[in-house]
Structure formats: structure tokens, C-alpha cells
Design an enzyme around this catalytic site. Structure first.
Site, mmCIF file in Angstrom:
data_model
loop_
_atom_site.group_PDB
_atom_site.id
_atom_site.type_symbol
_atom_site.label_atom_id
_atom_site.label_comp_id
_atom_site.label_asym_id
_atom_site.label_seq_id
_atom_site.Cartn_x
_atom_site.Cartn_y
_atom_site.Cartn_z
ATOM 1 N N SER A 1 0.806 -1.221 0.000
ATOM 2 C CA SER A 1 0.000 0.000 0.000
ATOM 3 C C SER A 1 0.844 1.279 0.000
ATOM 4 O O SER A 1 0.488 2.233 -0.711
ATOM 5 C CB SER A 1 -0.965 -0.008 1.188
ATOM 6 N N LYS B 1 -9.851 -5.464 10.631
ATOM 7 C CA LYS B 1 -10.969 -4.816 9.921
ATOM 8 C C LYS B 1 -12.253 -4.773 10.752
ATOM 9 O O LYS B 1 -13.028 -3.831 10.636
ATOM 10 C CB LYS B 1 -11.227 -5.510 8.578
ATOM 11 N N ASN C 1 -12.088 -1.061 6.060
ATOM 12 C CA ASN C 1 -10.680 -1.087 5.628
ATOM 13 C C ASN C 1 -10.142 0.318 5.357
ATOM 14 O O ASN C 1 -8.981 0.470 4.989
ATOM 15 C CB ASN C 1 -10.493 -1.973 4.385
ATOM 16 N N ASP D 1 -13.137 -2.701 -0.301
ATOM 17 C CA ASP D 1 -12.719 -3.995 -0.864
ATOM 18 C C ASP D 1 -13.661 -4.488 -1.968
ATOM 19 O O ASP D 1 -13.212 -4.946 -3.023
ATOM 20 C CB ASP D 1 -12.643 -5.066 0.232
ATOM 21 N N GLY E 1 -14.949 -15.785 5.245
ATOM 22 C CA GLY E 1 -14.290 -14.920 6.215
ATOM 23 C C GLY E 1 -14.556 -13.453 5.901
ATOM 24 O O GLY E 1 -15.502 -13.119 5.183
HETATM 25 P P1 NDP Z 1 -10.277 -14.886 7.113
HETATM 26 O O1 NDP Z 1 -9.236 -15.425 8.036
HETATM 27 O O2 NDP Z 1 -11.330 -13.980 7.618
HETATM 28 O O3 NDP Z 1 -11.026 -16.115 6.380
HETATM 29 C C1 NDP Z 1 -10.297 -17.200 5.890
HETATM 30 C C2 NDP Z 1 -11.185 -18.062 4.994
HETATM 31 O O4 NDP Z 1 -10.349 -19.015 4.355
HETATM 32 C C3 NDP Z 1 -12.250 -18.845 5.737
HETATM 33 O O5 NDP Z 1 -13.391 -18.970 4.913
HETATM 34 C C4 NDP Z 1 -11.574 -20.213 5.946
HETATM 35 O O6 NDP Z 1 -12.475 -21.301 6.039
HETATM 36 C C5 NDP Z 1 -10.824 -20.341 4.646
HETATM 37 N N1 NDP Z 1 -9.646 -21.229 4.705
HETATM 38 C C6 NDP Z 1 -8.471 -21.001 5.326
HETATM 39 N N2 NDP Z 1 -7.626 -22.029 5.112
HETATM 40 C C7 NDP Z 1 -8.284 -22.926 4.331
HETATM 41 C C8 NDP Z 1 -7.937 -24.203 3.774
HETATM 42 N N3 NDP Z 1 -6.733 -24.742 3.961
HETATM 43 N N4 NDP Z 1 -8.860 -24.843 3.042
HETATM 44 C C9 NDP Z 1 -10.082 -24.285 2.839
HETATM 45 N N5 NDP Z 1 -10.475 -23.084 3.335
HETATM 46 C C10 NDP Z 1 -9.583 -22.422 4.080
HETATM 47 O O7 NDP Z 1 -9.411 -14.190 5.931
HETATM 48 P P2 NDP Z 1 -9.915 -13.017 4.964
HETATM 49 O O8 NDP Z 1 -11.296 -13.325 4.545
HETATM 50 O O9 NDP Z 1 -9.623 -11.709 5.585
HETATM 51 O O10 NDP Z 1 -8.884 -13.142 3.725
HETATM 52 C C11 NDP Z 1 -8.995 -14.202 2.775
HETATM 53 C C12 NDP Z 1 -7.973 -14.002 1.663
HETATM 54 O O11 NDP Z 1 -8.288 -12.877 0.851
HETATM 55 C C13 NDP Z 1 -6.547 -13.776 2.157
HETATM 56 O O12 NDP Z 1 -5.691 -14.571 1.375
HETATM 57 C C14 NDP Z 1 -6.309 -12.307 1.905
HETATM 58 O O13 NDP Z 1 -4.934 -12.040 1.675
HETATM 59 C C15 NDP Z 1 -7.129 -12.071 0.641
HETATM 60 N N6 NDP Z 1 -7.541 -10.663 0.465
HETATM 61 C C16 NDP Z 1 -7.085 -9.983 -0.643
HETATM 62 C C17 NDP Z 1 -7.452 -8.675 -0.864
HETATM 63 C C18 NDP Z 1 -6.933 -7.960 -2.082
HETATM 64 O O14 NDP Z 1 -7.062 -6.734 -2.147
HETATM 65 N N7 NDP Z 1 -6.400 -8.654 -3.060
HETATM 66 C C19 NDP Z 1 -8.325 -7.936 0.058
HETATM 67 C C20 NDP Z 1 -8.781 -8.737 1.191
HETATM 68 C C21 NDP Z 1 -8.368 -10.043 1.371
HETATM 69 P P3 NDP Z 1 -13.113 -21.772 7.460
HETATM 70 O O15 NDP Z 1 -14.226 -20.802 7.769
HETATM 71 O O16 NDP Z 1 -13.615 -23.140 7.193
HETATM 72 O O17 NDP Z 1 -11.999 -21.705 8.465
#
Ligand code: NDP
Length: 274
Positions: free
Chosen positions: A17, A66, A87, A102, A129
């Protein structure tokens, strides 16, 4: 005096950023600085207060703050309210304004940068998530034909579908439940790619000409995109464009001018692949 902005996160050193906002500021002749600030896991509010006391005008917020930023905001935009996460913060006389850029960033990257219309499309959103929650309403506002939310923990996907059921009928379940369905756009909002894990997705979920979009980005193809290529997705995109577009939307909120994103995205891509 130079206006100060920052990104607050933990970890935050890896954040792109500062580079993005420095380029936006130069492009639009804005007298502002932008730095990465590490907030202790239990010290987000204190870190914000210190930044405001030092003259900070605004901040971006990244993992894992967030939701805390949402609670800290004294006023919020409708899109932040709907996302339940913030955010982008604006500090002013009247308190702290919270926004969420986002979803707008994702939609803009898919429609404007990749040239893929969302209207009328069958969309599969993987993950339940913070990132998934933030993009549901903006995706539904584009009038897709359908939205399916699939998550490892199916209960979380079903809870999200229920929460947004006033906007549209949203299907939900675990990854196996997508078997037999076909999608035009599959968006990975899980953090599975971070650990190099691939998702147990059924074969044949990709319709001809479909887009696979990973919110993750990095050097080389992410595990999700490698899997999508094997399963027949026609167009592959990572989340670098979303990152730049959500930043541009935050810049617009703070400075009242929209920066040009294409040259910044091209430069970031060059740095990432160098
Ligand atoms: P959270 O921690 O809030 O959520 C994680 C999610 O990933 C949950 O749904 C979880 O499932 C799932 N998950 C994690 N590990 C696994 C696995 N091994 N197999 C299957 N499902 C899995 O994270 P965020 O929602 O904040 O972020 C998610 C992704 O999005 C990140 O990689 C982040 O970097 C990216 N992102 C990118 C942005 C961009 O601008 N490009 C902006 C915001 C986020 P469960 O509920 O079952 O645990």
C-alpha cells in the site's frame, strides 16, 4: 503541512500500500505521506489514537483489524455497515469515519480491468471470512444470475447466505455441495493459497469461457489458479488488481480525486515478476 496516512496491520511490513499510494499521490500532485504502521495484536485502538494525535488524516486497515476498525468508527458508510468490516478510516473533527472499499475494488478489477461483466453470470464465492463478507453486497448489486457461497465450514457459508438474503437468494454449503453446478466466475476468498493448500473442488464446475479469480497474489501462479487452469477455467486472475483498485477507492474517499490505476498496476506486476 503534508497530510499523513498509513496502513495499519499485523503483520504489515509486506504491504504494497505505501508504494501504491506514493504513486497515486505523485500522479495527482497531492501533498501527502503514507507509511506502514505495525499495531500490536491487542493495541489497535491505541495505535490509531497515537496516529491521530500525531496529525494522521486517514488510514487503511488490513488483517486482522478490519472488524475492530468497524467497532472503532463513530460513523460508517452504508457499504461498511453492510460488510460489517472497515478497511478505510478518515479522521476528522467529528470523529472517525469508517468505509469499506474492498468490494468496489474487486468489482472494478473484474469489470473494468479484466473486461468481464458480472450481470447475468453464475458466481461461486469460495470462503466465508472477512474478505468474502465484504464483497457479497457489491457483487449482488451487479445483478448476477446466481451466487453460491462455499466454505470449508459450511455453517459459516450458510450464515452469510442468510445474512444477505434480503438482497437475493444465495445458495450455500461446503465445497462438495457445488458438484453438479456450473459457474461463469469462481472467486477464491479463502486464505488457503497462503499455506499452499488446494481446495477440494469438484471437477467440471467451470463453464466454458469462465473466469477464475484468486484474491491472493504473489510471484507465480497461486495453487488455486493452477488448479483452476487444470479444471478448465479460461481466464485466470490474481488479486493484485483488487489491491490497487481498493486503494484507488480509498484515495478517492480521502482526497476527492480518483487516481489512474493502470500504470500503478503495471508497475506492481513488473516488480512482482522481476
Ligand atoms: P479470514 O481469516 O477472515 O477467512 C479465511 C477463509 O479461508 C475462511 O473462509 C476459511 O475457512 C478459509 N480457509 C483457510 N484455510 C483454508 C484451507 N486450507 N482450506 C479451505 N479453506 C480455508 O481471511 P480473509 O477473509 O480476511 O482473507 C482471505 C484471503 O483474501 C486472504 O488470502 C487475503 O490475503 C485475501 N484478500 C485480498 C485482498 C486484495 O485486495 N487482493 C483484500 C482482502 C483479502 P473456514 O471458515 O472453514 O476456516
Amino acid at each position: 503541512m503534508t497530510d499523513r496516512y498509513c496502513v495499519l496491520g499485523n503483520p504489515v511490513a509486506h504491504s504494497r500500500s505505501p508504494v501504491i499510494h506514493a504513486q497515486f499521490a505523485a500522479q495527482r500532485g497531492q501533498d501527502m505521506s503514507y507509511e506502514a504502521v505495525l499495531a500490536p495484536a491487542d493495541g489497535f485502538a491505541e495505535t490509531v489514537a497515537q496516529f491521530v494525535a500525531a496529525g494522521g488524516k486517514g488510514a487503511n486497515v488490513t488483517v486482522p483489524f478490519k472488524e475492530e476498525a468497524f467497532r472503532l468508527s463513530t460513523r460508517r458508510s452504508a457499504r461498511a455497515e453492510r460488510a460489517g468490516a472497515v478497511n478505510t478510516l478518515v479522521f476528522g473533527e467529528a470523529g472517525v469515519f469508517g468505509d469499506n472499499t474492498d468490494g468496489a475494488g474487486l468489482v472494478r478489477d473484474i469489470e473494468a480491468n479484466l473486461g468481464v461483466a458480472l450481470a447475468g453470470k453464475r458466481i461461486l464465492l469460495l470462503g466465508a471470512g472477512g474478505a468474502a463478507r465484504g464483497v457479497i453486497a457489491p457483487l449482488l448489486a451487479c445483478r448476477p444470475a446466481s451466487l453460491f457461497i462455499a466454505n470449508r465450514n459450511a455453517d459459516k457459508a450458510e450464515a452469510l447466505a442468510k445474512e444477505f438474503s434480503d438482497l437475493a437468494v444465495v445458495d450455500a454449503g461446503n465445497f462438495a455441495k457445488t458438484a453438479g453446478h456450473c459457474f461463469d466466475i469462481v472467486i477464491n476468498a479463502t486464505s488457503a493459497s497462503l499455506s499452499g493448500a488446494s481446495l477440494p473442488l469438484p471437477a467440471e464446475i467451470y463453464a466454458p469461457g469462465s473466469l477464475a479469480y484468486d484474491m491472493m497474489y504473489g510471484k507465480g501462479e497461486t495453487p488455486f489458479l493452477a488448479q483452476a487452469r487444470q479444471q478448465g477455467a479460461a481466464l485466470l486472475a490474481d488479486g493484485l488488481g483488487m489491491l490497487v483498485e481498493q486503494a484507488a477507492e480509498a484515495f478517492l474517499v480521502w482526497r476527492g480525486v480518483r487516481p489512474e490505476t493502470a500504470p500503478v498496476l503495471a508497475e506492481l506486476r513488473r516488480q512482482l515478476t522481476a
